[in-house]
Design an enzyme around this catalytic site. Structure first.
Site, mmCIF file in Angstrom:
data_model
loop_
_atom_site.group_PDB
_atom_site.id
_atom_site.type_symbol
_atom_site.label_atom_id
_atom_site.label_comp_id
_atom_site.label_asym_id
_atom_site.label_seq_id
_atom_site.Cartn_x
_atom_site.Cartn_y
_atom_site.Cartn_z
ATOM 1 N N SER A 305 37.681 41.241 37.300
ATOM 2 C CA SER A 305 36.851 40.600 38.311
ATOM 3 C C SER A 305 37.420 39.258 38.752
ATOM 4 C CB SER A 305 35.430 40.453 37.756
ATOM 5 O OG SER A 305 34.524 40.085 38.754
ATOM 6 N N ASP A 316 49.937 37.418 45.120
ATOM 7 C CA ASP A 316 50.151 37.771 46.533
ATOM 8 C C ASP A 316 50.757 36.630 47.329
ATOM 9 O OD1 ASP A 316 49.192 40.272 46.094
ATOM 10 O OD2 ASP A 316 47.362 40.057 47.276
ATOM 11 N N LYS A 330 38.809 45.786 38.572
ATOM 12 C CA LYS A 330 37.449 45.699 39.128
ATOM 13 C C LYS A 330 37.496 44.927 40.438
ATOM 14 C CE LYS A 330 32.740 44.085 38.130
ATOM 15 N NZ LYS A 330 32.570 43.051 39.158
#
Length: 572
Positions: A305, A316, A330
């Site tokens: 999460s 990223d 998740k």
């Protein structure tokens, strides 16, 4: 009572029936038809349920427990949706609020229930009323105020220990391995704040290390404090943020933490739900503390999460090297909705997407296998995305680290040492016999301590799976059943059984490294609390070893993140 619970069920059922197949009404457009039939389906099915329970309650041979049965129906329905959508009763809200706020009223201690019976202190929080008064790991709670709790379960004891701040409570314990074993303590409960940063400090390799165990209302504050200290230390050459085992929590805290490393206004997360209000773009809120300091993030299968939001966004944007094993996967966002009679519905309202555009959710709860289990997204169906510097990353199945760490399988012997509290009990005994030890980072399990631990284990009481002996026994039975047990085969089996007979002393020696890790953790916790345990654990932390190796290898950090290629493009 029945009507109250049925009202709760009605609200919860609305979410489930939205996925029901619908027929279309003649003379209306598709959207209106689906809406009308959806509402009709909700009303129809709730009416059926209401009538069914009324009949049961009126005519069933025994008296029904309305609260129990209706809650069972609610929870069964929610289990069909996903494991994160939950019905939280009035009684369960205290625990829920502790997780999100990191605060509660009490004495400040972990407790545990032993399978042999009794509830024990497993670790007072540093600086808490329990720690200041002298409660210790291994103390068995036998009375609270004037009530014996020897037969109580841990949830009963926990509920009794908690309470309004500034109220008093008396706790009586039995302390093993000391002469005066019955001790009583009177506490004034306080507002306990759970520290989300287990430990932070500068390692011998001049790396700033932060262990973040959850995302509650104090997480960003704790990480910021550590980073400011690192920034003021000119020796620090890199930062390691350890999210191993961090199951997540508040998304806003993850966004704040990302803001410590990324330029203000950087898009780090997008959430998309069924309604326009569930579409939201999150940006970093303030100027970074460390915009350029080399950064590594440690993750494992327990990182989920908000941890995955942090690690995924930094990956990223090529702002950190991710090290460890693949995270949980998740990619769902939850919120709470109020229900009647002070209950709550925690439900999934959106999916989140990190900067490359990928969704890292692994399990598709809307698709089910024939046995009813939710479908996992296979690696072959994962899509390729690209980081800011053009590195390939994939969606589905969590965050895949840039540097993968392979952890050894859990050994059954070590598992049973931990499960049956042999390391815990030995550490309690050791602490009773040794008033002080060396600093946490210097403590080691010496030959003397390890041999003493081996003597502490009673072979007649120690239970562990003797895998080799069990395997040979099963093979022998199979050979007999299949008709292969000739005299020569029997002789060979007897030889094999002698060679593979388990020897506890040998097995303990063979697993000394991992046993020492468990012993160190338990012993140090009794002197230096969780922070000391975490500091000592760094000596055994495989992902941290790889982080140190990366930072110590010239140019490796830049190579992994394609930083040199970025600089070359800027020059052009």
């Amino acid at each position: 009572m029945i009507r109250k619970k049925i009202r709760n069920l009605a609200i919860c059922a609305l979410a489930a029936t939205l996925f029901a197949p619908m027929a279309f009404s003649e003379g209306k457009n598709d959207k209106e038809a689906v809406k009308d039939n959806s509402e009709a389906a909700v009303i129809r099915n709730l009416d059926i349920f209401n009538s069914l329970y009324k009949e049961l309650n009126t005519f069933y041979v025994d008296t029904l427990d309305a609260k129990k049965h209706i809650e069972t129906a609610i929870n069964a329905m929610l289990d069909e949706i996903d494991p994160y959508t939950e019905y939280i009763t009035d009684d369960g809200q205290d625990d829920f609020m502790v997780i999100s706020t990191g605060e509660y009223g009490g004495i400040g201690s972990y407790i545990m229930q032993r399978k042999t019976g009794g509830v024990f202190i497993s670790g007072p929080y540093a600086g808490s009323p329990a720690a200041r008064a002298g409660l210790k790991c291994g103390d068995q709670i036998i009375m609270i105020d004037n009530d014996s709790v020897a037969t109580w379960k841990s949830d009963q004891v926990s509920k009794r220990l908690k309470g309004q701040a500034n109220t008093q409570i008396k706790v009586t314990v039995m302390r093993p391995y000391v002469a005066d074993s019955i001790l009583s303590f009177t506490f004034t409960r306080e507002k306990i704040k759970l520290n989300p940063v287990t430990y932070y400090g500068v390692t011998k390799d001049n790396l700033g290390y932060i262990a973040l165990n959850t995302y509650n209302e104090h997480s960003a504050e704790g990480v910021k404090k550590a980073l400011l200290e690192f920034k003021a230390n000119p020796a620090v050459k890199g930062v390691v943020l350890d999210l191993c085992g961090n199951g997540g929590g508040l998304v806003d805290e993850a966004i704040k933490i990302l803001g410590f490393f990324l330029p203000k206004g950087t898009e780090v997360l997008t959430t998309k739900g069924r309604t326009t209000k569930d579409f939201r773009v999150y940006k970093t809120p303030e100027q970074p503390i460390m915009p350029d300091m080399p950064l590594a993030v440690l993750i494992d299968g327990g990182s989920a999460s908000a941890s995955e939001i942090t690690a995924g966004a930094l990956q990223d944007l090529d702002r950190a090297v991710i090290i460890g094993s693949r995270s949980f996967g998740k990619g769902l966002v939850q919120t709470t909705r109020p229900l009647p009679f002070n209950s709550l519905l925690k439900l999934t309202i959106a999916k989140y997407y990190i900067p490359s555009g990928r969704l890292i959710q692994e399990i598709d709860y809307s698709q089910r296998n024939p046995d009813g289990t939710a479908k996992h997204k296979p690696d072959s169906l994962c899509n390729v995305f690209y980081t800011a510097h053009g590195r390939e990353v994939r969606d589905g199945g969590g965050i895949t680290p840039d540097i993968k760490v392979t952890y050894p399988d859990v050994n059954r012997l070590v598992y049973n040492i931990v499960r049956d509290q042999w390391a815990f009990d030995y550490a309690t005994k050791y602490a009773a016999e040794h008033p002080t030890i060396v600093p946490a980072g210097e403590f080691e399990i010496t030959d003397e301590i390890f041999e003493d631990f081996k003597k502490f284990i009673d072979p007649s009481k120690f239970e562990y799976d003797k895998v080799c002996e069990t395997g040979v026994s099963l093979l022998r039975k199979t050979a007999e059943t299949e008709g292969y047990m000739t005299d020569s085969v029997k002789t060979e089996f007897e030889k094999l059984e002698k060679m593979l007979k388990h020897d506890l002393n040998h097995d303990l020696d063979r697993n000394r490294k991992e046993i020492s890790r468990q012993l160190s953790a338990e012993i140090i916790k009794r002197y230096y609390s969780d922070a000391g345990e975490c500091e000592n654990e760094l000596k055994f932390h495989k992902a941290m070893e790889d982080a140190v190796a990366m930072f110590n290898k010239p140019g490796e950090y830049e190579r992994i993140l394609h930083l040199n290629e970025k600089k070359a493009k800027k020059k052009k």
